[in-house]
Design a protein around this motif. Structure first.
Motif, PDB file in Angstrom:
ATOM      1  N   THR A 125      39.824  11.166  49.877  1.00  8.53           N
ATOM      2  CA  THR A 125      39.757  10.053  50.937  1.00  8.53           C
ATOM      3  C   THR A 125      39.489  10.783  52.672  1.00  8.53           C
TER       4      THR A 125
ATOM      5  N   THR B 239      40.828   5.026  59.874  1.00  7.72           N
ATOM      6  CA  THR B 239      39.990   4.684  58.736  1.00  7.72           C
ATOM      7  C   THR B 239      40.408   5.447  57.300  1.00  7.72           C
TER       8      THR B 239
ATOM      9  N   ASN C 217      38.363   6.753  54.545  1.00  6.30           N
ATOM     10  CA  ASN C 217      37.064   6.321  53.353  1.00  6.30           C
ATOM     11  C   ASN C 217      37.307   7.450  51.875  1.00  6.30           C
TER      12      ASN C 217
ATOM     13  N   HIS D 174      27.553   7.955  60.157  1.00  9.69           N
ATOM     14  CA  HIS D 174      28.695   7.036  60.598  1.00  9.69           C
ATOM     15  C   HIS D 174      28.209   6.194  61.302  1.00  9.69           C
TER      16      HIS D 174
ATOM     17  N   VAL E 180      33.212   5.272  60.791  1.00 15.23           N
ATOM     18  CA  VAL E 180      33.887   4.569  59.392  1.00 15.23           C
ATOM     19  C   VAL E 180      32.378   6.004  59.300  1.00 15.23           C
TER      20      VAL E 180
ATOM     21  N   ALA F 205      30.289   6.026  52.524  1.00 18.06           N
ATOM     22  CA  ALA F 205      31.829   6.006  51.898  1.00 18.06           C
ATOM     23  C   ALA F 205      31.451   4.789  50.941  1.00 18.06           C
TER      24      ALA F 205
ATOM     25  N   TYR G  39      35.973   1.347  52.098  1.00 18.45           N
ATOM     26  CA  TYR G  39      36.393   2.369  53.353  1.00 18.45           C
ATOM     27  C   TYR G  39      37.626   0.801  53.978  1.00 18.45           C
TER      28      TYR G  39
ATOM     29  N   THR H  25      40.209   0.044  57.043  1.00 21.07           N
ATOM     30  CA  THR H  25      40.515   0.343  58.744  1.00 21.07           C
ATOM     31  C   THR H  25      41.786   0.559  58.730  1.00 21.07           C
TER      32      THR H  25
END
Length: 192
Positions: A34, A83, A85, A111, A120, A124, A127, A129
């Motif tokens: 991540t 976050t 990711n 992003h 974010v 990815a 994700y 948050t």
């Protein structure tokens, strides 16, 4: 088998445990990769982390471990959230980039910002948050617990990036393994 794994065969160690040996043994546990991101627009920061796990479904809690010397601490404390990711197999270069110092910040990294204002990574695999709930001391790391407030899976059908034995790489699970049609109990599911 890698040279690192071969060097550990028949290793038996009792306290005091050497940090390098512990790191090499723990590296034999396969994890996902991540990038934890936080910070307001214009000051976003991120770092690569493989020490992530789900803690609870009700309430929806997750955690990750962050080295006490990480550049992310000050921004994380100021922002009050982060976050997680999940990286795809094609994002190995991005993982390596966020593992090092990033003087250029998010320049050149696709992003966007969540509804809550957290950065974010657009490409990815998925994700989460989170709002920071608690931070616990854990040796040379801190254990950061967050409550999930938003989540997303922007791009389906990608393989995850994994970390094993000191190396990053895409999980090669075979075509369609994670497709709905191949779910357990679904007609047509292939035996593994």
């Amino acid at each position: 088998m890698s040279a690192a794994a071969r060097s550990l065969i028949h290793t038996h160690e009792q306290q005091p445990i050497e940090p390098l040996t512990l790191r090499r043994v723990c590296g034999l546990f396969t994890t996902g990769v991540t990038v934890i991101t936080t910070g307001p627009q214009g000051r976003a920061e991120g770092t690569t982390v493989n020490s992530f796990t789900s803690v609870s479904l009700e309430p929806p809690l997750v955690l990750f471990c962050l080295h006490k010397q990480s550049r992310l601490h000050a921004v994380l404390e100021e922002t009050g959230g982060f976050t997680v990711n999940f990286l795809s197999g094609r994002q190995e270069k991005l993982a390596r980039s966020f593992a090092g110092r990033r003087p250029q910040g998010f320049t050149g990294v696709p992003h966007h910002f969540s509804d809550g204002g957290l950065p974010v990574l657009t490409e990815a695999l998925a994700y989460l948050t989170c709002t920071t709930v608690d931070i616990h001391a854990g040796g040379d790391h801190e254990i950061v617990v967050g409550e999930v407030v938003e989540l997303g899976v922007p791009d389906h059908g990608q393989e995850p990036l994994i970390f094993f034995d000191g190396a990053l790489g895409a999980l090669e699970s075979g075509a369609g393994r994670f497709n709905q049609a191949d779910a357990p109990g679904t007609p047509g599911r292939r035996a593994s």
